[in-house]
Scaffold this active site. Structure first.
Site, PDB file in Angstrom:
ATOM      1  N   CYS A 226       0.818  -1.077   0.216  1.00 20.79           N
ATOM      2  CA  CYS A 226       0.002  -0.165   0.153  1.00 20.79           C
ATOM      3  C   CYS A 226       1.049   1.337   0.083  1.00 20.79           C
ATOM      4  CB  CYS A 226      -1.029  -0.004   1.022  1.00 20.79           C
ATOM      5  SG  CYS A 226      -0.031  -0.293   2.758  1.00 20.79           S
ATOM      6  N   ASN A 227       2.303   1.314   0.533  1.00 24.08           N
ATOM      7  CA  ASN A 227       2.726   2.384   0.681  1.00 24.08           C
ATOM      8  C   ASN A 227       3.905   2.509  -0.500  1.00 24.08           C
ATOM      9  OD1 ASN A 227       1.654   3.399   2.845  1.00 24.08           O
ATOM     10  ND2 ASN A 227       2.841   2.319   4.157  1.00 24.08           N
TER      11      ASN A 227
ATOM     12  N   LYS B 187       4.500   3.091  -4.814  1.00 26.58           N
ATOM     13  CA  LYS B 187       3.933   4.369  -5.652  1.00 26.58           C
ATOM     14  C   LYS B 187       2.425   3.691  -6.205  1.00 26.58           C
ATOM     15  CE  LYS B 187       8.193   6.064  -7.128  1.00 26.58           C
ATOM     16  NZ  LYS B 187       9.342   6.186  -8.231  1.00 26.58           N
ATOM     17  N   MET B 188       2.313   2.525  -6.624  1.00 16.97           N
ATOM     18  CA  MET B 188       1.175   2.021  -7.127  1.00 16.97           C
ATOM     19  C   MET B 188       0.199   1.874  -5.959  1.00 16.97           C
ATOM     20  SD  MET B 188       1.279   1.864 -10.459  1.00 16.97           S
ATOM     21  CE  MET B 188      -0.172   1.218 -10.718  1.00 16.97           C
TER      22      MET B 188
ATOM     23  N   HIS C  50      11.311   1.209 -20.046  1.00 15.83           N
ATOM     24  CA  HIS C  50      10.815   1.614 -18.628  1.00 15.83           C
ATOM     25  C   HIS C  50      11.934   2.416 -17.761  1.00 15.83           C
ATOM     26  CE1 HIS C  50       8.040  -1.906 -19.213  1.00 15.83           C
ATOM     27  NE2 HIS C  50       7.292  -1.317 -18.436  1.00 15.83           N
ATOM     28  N   HIS C  51      11.231   2.979 -16.689  1.00 13.13           N
ATOM     29  CA  HIS C  51      11.971   3.794 -15.808  1.00 13.13           C
ATOM     30  C   HIS C  51      13.235   2.994 -15.277  1.00 13.13           C
ATOM     31  CE1 HIS C  51      10.290   1.787 -12.460  1.00 13.13           C
ATOM     32  NE2 HIS C  51       9.281   1.774 -12.969  1.00 13.13           N
TER      33      HIS C  51
ATOM     34  N   LYS D 104      13.193   0.122 -12.431  1.00 14.73           N
ATOM     35  CA  LYS D 104      12.596  -1.085 -12.605  1.00 14.73           C
ATOM     36  C   LYS D 104      13.769  -2.084 -12.635  1.00 14.73           C
ATOM     37  CE  LYS D 104       9.540  -3.781 -15.599  1.00 14.73           C
ATOM     38  NZ  LYS D 104       8.460  -4.090 -14.737  1.00 14.73           N
TER      39      LYS D 104
ATOM     40  N   GLY E 180       7.455  -8.227 -17.705  1.00 14.52           N
ATOM     41  CA  GLY E 180       6.443  -9.384 -17.846  1.00 14.52           C
ATOM     42  C   GLY E 180       5.659  -9.099 -18.997  1.00 14.52           C
TER      43      GLY E 180
END
Length: 250
Positions: A9-10, A12-13, A143-144, A147, A153
């Protein structure tokens, strides 16, 4: 209303999904799981799902591969459906998720966006026509810089989708730097680029005699993945044990 636990939950996503859920009348985040519990949320946060004593209908996972083994075991023990969004899972973890699907509903997708899942279908149709006509297939993903897994994937899912139309007879080539020879016909090249803050870009290239056809998907914000995860969670809540994908949600 669907009650969801946000695993990771903490991150970024996790925070993006938390924000979306606040504006969605069909779902509420009732608890979170994260190793970092100091950040303030409107729901209680636990260090593991096993410690969580809040009842929920589904778990949304956007964490890291190291946390997935315990998550799957806890979901089976608590009989809670889980939307697995974490990428970079090992074959053993994928097998564990498949085994868990015999006891709880498990939704696993390499990418949660609507556009990517449509692209997975489009490349199948393109492969049927182009590869027999002599076209070579290459996949480039970007990607950034943060990653950790490569290739993505999603890139592997695109390659698998293409290979299914080729009777799984093609090999994946990730690095040509050590070989001095022409490209083999029965291979799919996969290249990974890491840099800056690129959210996600996937390009499928069909290079044939005197012409090139390209399919490209670009994500400009993590919100596209978060929206898919929220819709997947609402879909999965209450579902019977089994393996599900974004194609079921769509």
């Amino acid at each position: 209303m669907v009650r969801a636990i946000m695993h990771g939950c903490n991150g970024k996503m996790g925070q993006v999904i938390t924000g979306l859920a606040q504006d969605d009348e069909g779902i509420a985040i009732v608890a979170g799981v994260d190793q970092y519990t100091e950040q303030k949320n409107d729901y209680p946060v636990f260090k593991s799902l096993a410690q969580c004593d809040v009842e929920a209908d589904v778990v949304i996972d956007f964490s890291n591969a190291a946390a997935v083994d315990a998550l799957i075991s806890d979901c089976v023990a608590k009989k809670i459906p889980v939307v697995l969004c974490t990428t970079g899972l090992t074959e053993a973890q994928l097998e564990k998720a498949a085994a868990a699907a015999k006891e709880v509903a498990v939704l696993k997708s390499a990418n949660m966006s609507l556009g990517i899942n449509l692209l997975l279908k489009l490349v199948k149709e393109a492969t049927k026509v182009l590869v027999p006509a002599g076209f070579d297939t290459e996949i480039v993903e970007k990607h950034h810089r943060l990653k950790v897994d490569a290739p993505s994937g999603t890139a592997l899912a695109l390659a698998d989708s293409i290979n299914e139309e080729l009777n799984n007879e093609y090999a994946y080539n990730y690095d040509r730097s050590q070989v001095r020879e022409p490209r083999k016909k029965e291979e799919i090249g996969i290249s990974a680029v890491r840099g800056g803050t690129i959210v996600g870009e996937h390009e499928v290239i069909y290079a044939g005699p005197d012409e090139v056809i390209e399919f490209k998907h670009t994500a400009y914000s993590k919100t596209v993945f978060a929206k898919g995860a929220v819709e997947a969670a609402k879909f999965l809540a209450g579902k019977a044990p089994g393996r599900y994908g974004m194609e079921d949600v769509i």
